[in-house]
Every structure is written in C-alpha cells, then in structure tokens.
Design an enzyme around this catalytic site. Structure first.
Site, PDB file in Angstrom:
ATOM      1  N   CYS A   2       0.865  -0.947  -0.023  1.00 18.36           N
ATOM      2  CA  CYS A   2       0.528   0.242   0.464  1.00 18.36           C
ATOM      3  C   CYS A   2       0.979   1.199  -0.192  1.00 18.36           C
ATOM      4  O   CYS A   2       2.015   1.001   0.367  1.00 18.36           O
ATOM      5  CB  CYS A   2      -0.934   0.049   1.370  1.00 18.36           C
ATOM      6  SG  CYS A   2      -0.075   0.485   2.884  1.00 18.36           S
ATOM      7  N   ARG A  28       1.834   1.328  -5.709  1.00 20.76           N
ATOM      8  CA  ARG A  28       1.915   0.263  -4.566  1.00 20.76           C
ATOM      9  C   ARG A  28       0.376  -0.081  -4.139  1.00 20.76           C
ATOM     10  O   ARG A  28       0.817  -1.463  -2.862  1.00 20.76           O
ATOM     11  CB  ARG A  28       2.675   0.798  -3.575  1.00 20.76           C
ATOM     12  CG  ARG A  28       3.403   1.624  -3.745  1.00 20.76           C
ATOM     13  CD  ARG A  28       4.614   2.136  -2.322  1.00 20.76           C
ATOM     14  NE  ARG A  28       4.783   0.924  -1.626  1.00 20.76           N
ATOM     15  CZ  ARG A  28       5.810   0.765  -0.709  1.00 20.76           C
ATOM     16  NH1 ARG A  28       6.761   1.506  -1.698  1.00 20.76           N
ATOM     17  NH2 ARG A  28       5.955  -0.174  -0.010  1.00 20.76           N
ATOM     18  N   TRP A  95      -4.345  -2.469  -0.641  1.00 15.87           N
ATOM     19  CA  TRP A  95      -4.433  -2.770  -1.921  1.00 15.87           C
ATOM     20  C   TRP A  95      -4.777  -4.227  -0.374  1.00 15.87           C
ATOM     21  O   TRP A  95      -4.224  -5.121   0.364  1.00 15.87           O
ATOM     22  CB  TRP A  95      -2.618  -3.468  -2.114  1.00 15.87           C
ATOM     23  CG  TRP A  95      -2.904  -4.597  -3.211  1.00 15.87           C
ATOM     24  CD1 TRP A  95      -3.000  -5.168  -4.725  1.00 15.87           C
ATOM     25  CD2 TRP A  95      -2.659  -6.127  -2.540  1.00 15.87           C
ATOM     26  NE1 TRP A  95      -3.193  -6.623  -4.814  1.00 15.87           N
ATOM     27  CE2 TRP A  95      -2.481  -7.005  -3.748  1.00 15.87           C
ATOM     28  CE3 TRP A  95      -2.294  -6.405  -0.682  1.00 15.87           C
ATOM     29  CZ2 TRP A  95      -2.060  -8.771  -3.542  1.00 15.87           C
ATOM     30  CZ3 TRP A  95      -2.357  -8.494  -1.123  1.00 15.87           C
ATOM     31  CH2 TRP A  95      -2.806  -9.118  -2.122  1.00 15.87           C
ATOM     32  N   ASN A 121       0.387  -0.638   7.132  1.00 14.14           N
ATOM     33  CA  ASN A 121       0.210  -1.529   5.739  1.00 14.14           C
ATOM     34  C   ASN A 121       0.750  -2.555   6.795  1.00 14.14           C
ATOM     35  O   ASN A 121       1.684  -2.478   7.470  1.00 14.14           O
ATOM     36  CB  ASN A 121       2.001  -0.739   5.092  1.00 14.14           C
ATOM     37  CG  ASN A 121       1.777  -1.627   4.357  1.00 14.14           C
ATOM     38  OD1 ASN A 121       2.065  -2.984   3.524  1.00 14.14           O
ATOM     39  ND2 ASN A 121       3.394  -1.415   3.588  1.00 14.14           N
ATOM     40  N   GLY A 122       0.430  -4.385   6.134  1.00 10.39           N
ATOM     41  CA  GLY A 122       1.579  -5.247   6.595  1.00 10.39           C
ATOM     42  C   GLY A 122      -0.120  -5.894   7.296  1.00 10.39           C
ATOM     43  O   GLY A 122      -1.840  -6.006   6.353  1.00 10.39           O
ATOM     44  N   GLU A 489       9.574 -15.224 -18.854  1.00  9.96           N
ATOM     45  CA  GLU A 489       9.513 -13.511 -18.293  1.00  9.96           C
ATOM     46  C   GLU A 489       8.619 -13.010 -19.069  1.00  9.96           C
ATOM     47  O   GLU A 489       7.629 -12.208 -19.277  1.00  9.96           O
ATOM     48  CB  GLU A 489      10.662 -13.025 -17.983  1.00  9.96           C
ATOM     49  CG  GLU A 489      10.524 -11.392 -18.375  1.00  9.96           C
ATOM     50  CD  GLU A 489       9.802 -10.762 -16.689  1.00  9.96           C
ATOM     51  OE1 GLU A 489       9.529 -11.938 -16.377  1.00  9.96           O
ATOM     52  OE2 GLU A 489      10.148  -9.798 -16.509  1.00  9.96           O
ATOM     53  N   LYS A 493       4.967 -11.101 -18.468  1.00  7.78           N
ATOM     54  CA  LYS A 493       5.365  -9.563 -18.768  1.00  7.78           C
ATOM     55  C   LYS A 493       3.107  -9.898 -19.290  1.00  7.78           C
ATOM     56  O   LYS A 493       2.433  -8.967 -18.904  1.00  7.78           O
ATOM     57  CB  LYS A 493       5.780  -9.130 -19.588  1.00  7.78           C
ATOM     58  CG  LYS A 493       7.306  -9.233 -18.867  1.00  7.78           C
ATOM     59  CD  LYS A 493       6.517  -7.994 -18.481  1.00  7.78           C
ATOM     60  CE  LYS A 493       7.818  -7.772 -16.946  1.00  7.78           C
ATOM     61  NZ  LYS A 493       8.431  -8.858 -15.292  1.00  7.78           N
ATOM     62  N   GLU A 496       0.607 -10.969 -16.855  1.00  7.70           N
ATOM     63  CA  GLU A 496       0.867  -9.692 -15.442  1.00  7.70           C
ATOM     64  C   GLU A 496      -0.519  -8.915 -16.230  1.00  7.70           C
ATOM     65  O   GLU A 496      -1.252  -8.419 -15.255  1.00  7.70           O
ATOM     66  CB  GLU A 496       1.833  -9.524 -14.769  1.00  7.70           C
ATOM     67  CG  GLU A 496       2.069  -8.736 -14.011  1.00  7.70           C
ATOM     68  CD  GLU A 496       3.322  -8.423 -14.062  1.00  7.70           C
ATOM     69  OE1 GLU A 496       3.946  -8.539 -14.364  1.00  7.70           O
ATOM     70  OE2 GLU A 496       3.595  -7.719 -12.912  1.00  7.70           O
ATOM     71  N   HIS A 512       6.275 -33.091 -22.750  1.00 12.44           N
ATOM     72  CA  HIS A 512       5.702 -34.150 -21.764  1.00 12.44           C
ATOM     73  C   HIS A 512       4.261 -33.530 -20.737  1.00 12.44           C
ATOM     74  O   HIS A 512       4.094 -34.232 -20.103  1.00 12.44           O
ATOM     75  CB  HIS A 512       7.273 -33.610 -20.596  1.00 12.44           C
ATOM     76  CG  HIS A 512       8.886 -34.370 -21.042  1.00 12.44           C
ATOM     77  ND1 HIS A 512       8.314 -35.512 -21.326  1.00 12.44           N
ATOM     78  CD2 HIS A 512       9.918 -33.928 -21.464  1.00 12.44           C
ATOM     79  CE1 HIS A 512      10.383 -35.899 -21.595  1.00 12.44           C
ATOM     80  NE2 HIS A 512      10.234 -33.859 -22.224  1.00 12.44           N
ATOM     81  N   LYS A 606       2.784  -2.683  -6.836  1.00  7.34           N
ATOM     82  CA  LYS A 606       4.701  -2.724  -7.509  1.00  7.34           C
ATOM     83  C   LYS A 606       5.178  -3.774  -6.034  1.00  7.34           C
ATOM     84  O   LYS A 606       6.453  -4.237  -6.187  1.00  7.34           O
ATOM     85  CB  LYS A 606       4.859  -1.969  -7.208  1.00  7.34           C
ATOM     86  CG  LYS A 606       6.131  -1.621  -7.599  1.00  7.34           C
ATOM     87  CD  LYS A 606       6.284  -1.778  -9.854  1.00  7.34           C
ATOM     88  CE  LYS A 606       7.809  -1.586  -9.763  1.00  7.34           C
ATOM     89  NZ  LYS A 606       7.679  -1.912 -10.873  1.00  7.34           N
TER      90      LYS A 606
HETATM   91  C1  AGP Z   1       6.926  -8.089 -12.277  1.00  3.13           C
HETATM   92  O1  AGP Z   1       6.516  -7.932 -13.490  1.00  3.13           O
HETATM   93  C2  AGP Z   1       6.396  -8.733 -11.221  1.00  3.13           C
HETATM   94  N1  AGP Z   1       5.219  -7.065 -10.312  1.00  3.13           N
HETATM   95  C3  AGP Z   1       6.830  -9.044  -9.831  1.00  3.13           C
HETATM   96  O2  AGP Z   1       6.985 -10.452 -10.496  1.00  3.13           O
HETATM   97  C4  AGP Z   1       7.918  -8.796  -9.131  1.00  3.13           C
HETATM   98  O3  AGP Z   1       9.065  -8.879  -9.993  1.00  3.13           O
HETATM   99  C5  AGP Z   1       8.258  -9.394  -7.723  1.00  3.13           C
HETATM  100  O4  AGP Z   1       7.082  -8.942  -7.014  1.00  3.13           O
HETATM  101  C6  AGP Z   1       9.431  -9.048  -7.087  1.00  3.13           C
HETATM  102  O5  AGP Z   1       9.849  -7.512  -6.683  1.00  3.13           O
HETATM  103  P1  AGP Z   1      11.498  -7.156  -6.261  1.00  3.13           P
HETATM  104  O6  AGP Z   1      11.898  -6.991  -7.661  1.00  3.13           O
HETATM  105  O7  AGP Z   1      10.697  -5.831  -6.216  1.00  3.13           O
HETATM  106  O8  AGP Z   1      11.783  -8.323  -5.592  1.00  3.13           O
END
Ligand code: AGP
Length: 611
Positions: A2, A28, A95, A121-122, A489, A493, A496, A512, A606
């Site tokens: 958050c 965030r 969040w 937060n938490g 990756e 992307k 996500e 497999h 984020k």
């Molecule tokens: C990446 O596109 C994601 N949003 C997510 O996987 C991110 O890389 C992951 O949460 C790790 O974050 P960090 O690099 O801030 O530790």
C-alpha cells in the site's frame, strides 16, 4: 502493499499534499484510497500568546474530530478540495488483504470518537482475539479490516496513557509484519511504528513527511531516515524523535540522502510508466556497462571465496536468478543455486557461514525475499543484495548492497530493473571468467540490439502481432538455455498486464505434457537466438506448428515455419536482454490493444510487502 503519505508542518494544504503523495505511490496499491486531515480551526491558528486557547505546535480544531475522505478505485483526477485547511494530514492507497474493496474498508480508519486516525501496511495477525476483547469493552467497528482493530486498541490505551505510549503499547501487541501511522486531532504530530513493512521519514524545514517509499518524498526533500524494524518515530513539524518500540529508549536519527531526482520518477511525455521504463533500458545497460565493472570484479572475488552461491528473488527477479545460473555455467563454468524467495526458507538448512546469498530485487521490500534472507543470515550466510532502491529493507539488511542503478521503476510490471539485473549478472559472469572486457563488449551489443527492438520498424511489427493476438485466450512461450528464463519472463509480462493466459516453458518439456494444449491457431512464441539451443528449440517450434500452432519466431534469422518473425540482433550470451525486451513490448501492446492499464494491472501491486 500500500502507499502511505503523511504531512505535518505549517502549510495549510495538508490534504492536497497528501493526495499528491498518494498519486506518486499509487503503484503500491490501487483498489481504494483515503485521506484523513485534522482541520485547522474555523479561523487560522494564531501565534498570539494572548490567545489562551491556542497552544503552539498543536493543531486547532474546536470539534476535535478528524475529517476522513475515502473512495474505492484509482485516484485518477480525484480532488480533496472538500477537505478543510489542514497542517496534519495522512493518506493511504490500499491493496486489500482483510475485507473486500469497499469505501468503509479503505484506510484511514478512525476510533469510536473520530479523534484518532490510523493507516496501516501489513497484516495484523492476532486482530480477531483483540477485536473480541475490544467489543466487550464497548468499541464499535464498522469495517471488516484488521487495521480498524489497531486504532481502537490505541484508543483504549490512550484513555490512560500519553498518545505515543498508547501507540507503542498497541503496536507491541500486534503480531505479524506491520507499519502504522497514527494521529490525533488535538496534537500536531504523527506517531509511527514499523516492524517489517517499509516507512521513511522525510525531513523538511519546519515540516516533515512520511512515506512508504522514498521516491514519493523527492518533490519535498532528499533527507530521510529509514525506520528499522522495531523502531518508532514521533514526528512533529520541527522535531523527529526515534525510539526503540520495545524499550522506549531514544535512538539517534540517521539521516541519509536520496540520490534520485523528482523528474526521474515522472512519466514525462510517455502515456504510461511502463513504456517510459522500457525505453530507458538502452541507457540503463550502457550505464551499467560503464560503471558496473569494478563492482563485478569485487563481487567475483566474493563468489570465488564462498562455498556455494545462491541467487534468490521473486517473480521477475527470480527469473533473473535462473538466467544468472545459465550465465554462470556457460561463461564462468560455475554452479549457482537458484531459489524463489518464498521457497528459499524451506530449503536452506545446509547454508553455513561460507555460503553466499545474492538477493535480487527491484524494490528491496518483497516480504517473501526478506524473510528467506533473514533466515539465511541466521545461518551465518553472507548476503549481497542486487537491489534498485537505495535504503530499502533489503539494501539495509544485506552485508553488501549493490544498486542496480535502473532509476525509479513505477509500473507494476518490472522491466528496466530486470534488464539491469541481467546486465550486472553478465558482467559478473565474465568477471568470474577473467574476461571482464568481453562482458562489456557484449553489453554494448545488447544495448544496440535493444535500440533496434525499440525502433520504428520493430515496434510496427510488434503492434501488428499484438493486434493479431489480442483476442486469444492462451499463449505458449518456449525457449532453451538462456531463452528458458526469457520465456518465463515473457509469459509473466503477458499474463500480468494483458490478462491473457501465457505459459513460459523449457521447450524440451513440450512433449512431456503441454503439447496436448496446442490446436489449430494456438499462438506459440519461440526464442531462437544464435546459440547452441537453436536447433533443438526450432524442433519444438516445429512440433507446435505441426499441430496447427501459429508460430512467432524471435530470432536473428527468419525461418519458413514462422507465421510471424520478430528479428533480434545477436548479442552473444547477452541476447537474452533484447529477447526479453521483445516480450515486454508485446505484452505492452497486447494490453493497449485490449484497452487496459499496463501500469496498474488488476489485483497486483508494485511492492509485495505481505506474505
Ligand atoms: C514483475 O513484473 C512483477 N510485478 C513481480 O513479479 C516482481 O518482479 C516481484 O514481485 C519481485 O519484486 P521485487 O523485484 O521488487 O522484489
């Protein structure tokens, strides 16, 4: 997960300052937001000593209640013009964890009297039992959140204790990883406590700020104190006191200076942060090529003297770790263990004082990673952090932090931080092999190749591909060797931000199981760089093509089986970098085609600061 922002000082537009701070932090958490402000009096505060009612340093509010405005959804063009003038204001972007996304569940939360407000937060793990006890004492709850329990607990203790003591006592009862900021209508100060979730105090002149991320403080100050776990702060306009939450003893303020500029954290002429960050990548690679060599040499010495190296990260950063394991093997003939942050804690019993953990993270605040790293430290392992945010929890926790140097990354989808980590790992692998110059040369080529991927002709191709794929439900991405993490990756992307189901896999695994999913027209993306994986990976693409798959070839040369060809200039072992940029751009344009917001995808945030 958050954003938190607070202002205390002489300015009277506190709510607006907080709203601006929240906008900078919205990445965030963005399912709802709220601002709480202590209104100045119905007349401005007077410094006239004859005015008996006015106590210097205190906010003036005849009604002694805090104004709280909360809304669901993103902040967008919201205004707080309806909140009265205030010199003490606090805000939060949420969040959701406990309780759905509703206006009532949004922060800040207030106590029964409306004179104490709190953001959190938490996860307050033992909130249920405390709530039961507070209900018996007559407290009234209106939300489903754990947070609201914290503010009522403070209210309860504040009946007998001074406010900072009441906050301290309540905080000590909260189990889990939490950060809280509380304020009271009759006192111009914040009381802040941190255990696990990030909080930064920003020092102004006669005014102070609080934020969950230092980047949000940049328009106001670069002088900050990062609160450590177990620390509290009492923050008024001209004083910041830090104390140890457990004992109440004073702790000295450790002012550090932020290195980023406010402009770096802005979108500029780009329509989205993600696009801006994608286009910043050639610059990031070039900068690391220039400045990263000495660090790589030093780190190579540490790796050599260690008994077992482990690369750990979450999500995209974990994929960077997998890429690191191939780079280490291929270039330096060295073994490295990779682990996902959330799993690392279950597989580190054999770590010892000679073990080396290289923790990879953009934010440096990812709870799953921090927890694993803390456990590794208890085993005596040495921790090197490759991290993008100066002063972040991981930065401070590590024995040796190395800054990725990608500049502020605000889009939820990590792009330039990933490429930054890869660039450092390329340099490190070549430094380990005693061929540092070769690493720099390849990174130069990679930067050129990325420039080419970002060029007009390539973007045109990727836009056309995105238009062709936008209505598909599933995309499969295959690769071998270094292209395996590139596939993972790319798929991450795509899913996500465009919400299309995408699966990245080692091409050898197709037969497999996953090949059963390929039917007429199924989009299959294959990475085919100029390396030893080319032939075998092409075979995988052919197997998919033979079952009707629509083949997208990302390669240095065309092939007749490709339905779409995306050329990528060869950059040796560093070709994974431009390959991944293709994946980023494709995901971006798929998202734009679908009319979605690539910067703030649904359900995500984020900085993942909860378990
Ligand atoms: C990446 O596109 C994601 N949003 C997510 O996987 C991110 O890389 C992951 O949460 C790790 O974050 P960090 O690099 O801030 O530790």
């Amino acid at each position: 997960m958050c954003g938190i922002f607070g202002y205390v000082g002489p300015r009277t537009n506190g709510a607006e300052l907080v709203l601006e701070g929240l906008k900078a932090l919205e990445y965030r958490g963005y399912d709802s937001w709220g601002v709480a402000a202590v209104p100045l009096s119905f007349r401005p505060p007077s410094r006239n000593p004859k005015d008996k009612k006015w106590i210097p340093g205190q906010a003036r509010d005849d009604k002694k209640t805090i104004i709280v405005k909360k809304k669901t959804g993103k902040i967008g063009g919201a205004s707080v013009a309806d909140i009265p003038a205030s010199s003490l204001a606090l805000g939060h972007t949420r969040w959701a964890t406990h309780g759905g996304v509703t206006q009532v569940n949004a922060h800040p939360h207030a106590d029964c009297s409306g004179s104490i407000a709190l953001v959190h937060n938490g996860i307050f793990e033992n909130y249920e039992e405390i709530k039961r006890a507070l209900l018996k004492k007559g407290h009234r709850f209106i939300s489903e959140t754990d947070t609201e329990v914290a503010v009522h607990l403070i209210e309860e203790y504040a009946k007998k204790l001074a406010f900072p003591k009441a906050v301290r006592r309540a905080f000590m009862e909260m189990k889990g990883f939490n950060a809280i900021i509380a304020m009271r209508a009759d006192k111009q100060e914040f009381v802040v406590a941190r255990n696990g979730s990030p909080l930064v105090v920003g020092f102004g002149k006669g005014e102070n700020f609080l934020a969950s991320d230092p980047a949000a403080l940049l328009p106001h100050t670069k002088n900050v104190h990062f609160l450590e776990d177990g620390e509290m702060a009492i923050v008024s306009p001209d004083n910041v006191r830090i104390i140890e939450a457990k004992t109440g003893h004073a702790v000295s303020v450790r002012i550090q200076t932020l290195t980023w500029s406010a402009g770096q954290a802005e979108k500029g002429n780009y329509s989205f942060f993600m696009l801006k960050e994608i286009y910043e990548q050639p610059g990031v690679i070039k900068m690391i090529t220039k400045t990263g060599a000495a660090q790589a040499d030093k780190l190579a010495r540490t790796v050599r003297s260690s008994y077992g190296t482990y690369m750990v990260g979450c999500g995209t950063a974990a994929y960077a770790g997998i890429a690191g394991s191939y780079l280490f093997s291929k270039i330096a003939h060295r073994h490295v263990n990779c682990a996902i942050g959330s799993e690392f804690g279950y597989a580190l019993d054999f770590l010892g004082p000679k073990s080396l953990v290289i923790a990879l993270s953009q934010s440096g605040e990812t709870m799953d990673l921090l927890e694993g790293v803390k456990k590794a430290k208890t085993k005596g392992a040495r921790v090197i952090a490759l991290v993008n945010v100066f002063g972040s929890s991981l930065y401070r926790l590590s024995d040796e932090p190395i800054l990725i140097g990608a500049g502020p990354e605000k889009a939820v989808a990590s792009t330039k931080a990933f490429v930054g980590i890869l660039s450092h790992l390329v340099l490190l692998s070549f430094a380990l092999a005693g061929e540092a110059k070769k690493g720099q040369k390849l990174l130069h080529q990679a930067a050129k190749s990325v420039d080419d991927v970002l060029g007009e002709a390539s973007v045109k191709r990727l836009k056309a591909l995105a238009a062709a794929l936008k209505d598909t439900d599933h995309i499969y991405v295959i690769g071998r060797g270094l292209s395996y993490p590139a596939s993972l990756e790319t798929a991450l992307k795509i899913k996500e931000i465009s919400y299309i189901h995408a699966e990245g896999m080692a091409a050898g695994e197709l037969k497999h199981g996953p090949l059963a999913l390929v039917t007429q027209g199924t989009p299959c993306i294959a990475f085919l760089p100029n390396d030893e994986t080319y032939g075998a990976n092409l075979a995988g693409a052919m197997e998919m093509g033979a079952r009707g798959g629509m083949i997208v070839g990302i390669s240095y040369k065309p092939h007749e089986i490709f339905d779409h060809f995306i050329p990528v200039l060869d950059a040796g072992e560093a070709t994974i970098i431009p390959n991944v940029v293709v994946g980023q751009l494709l995901a971006y344009y798929l998202t734009i085609e679908k009319g979605l917001d690539p910067d703030m995808p649904r359900n995500l945030a984020k900085s993942v600061t909860v378990k």
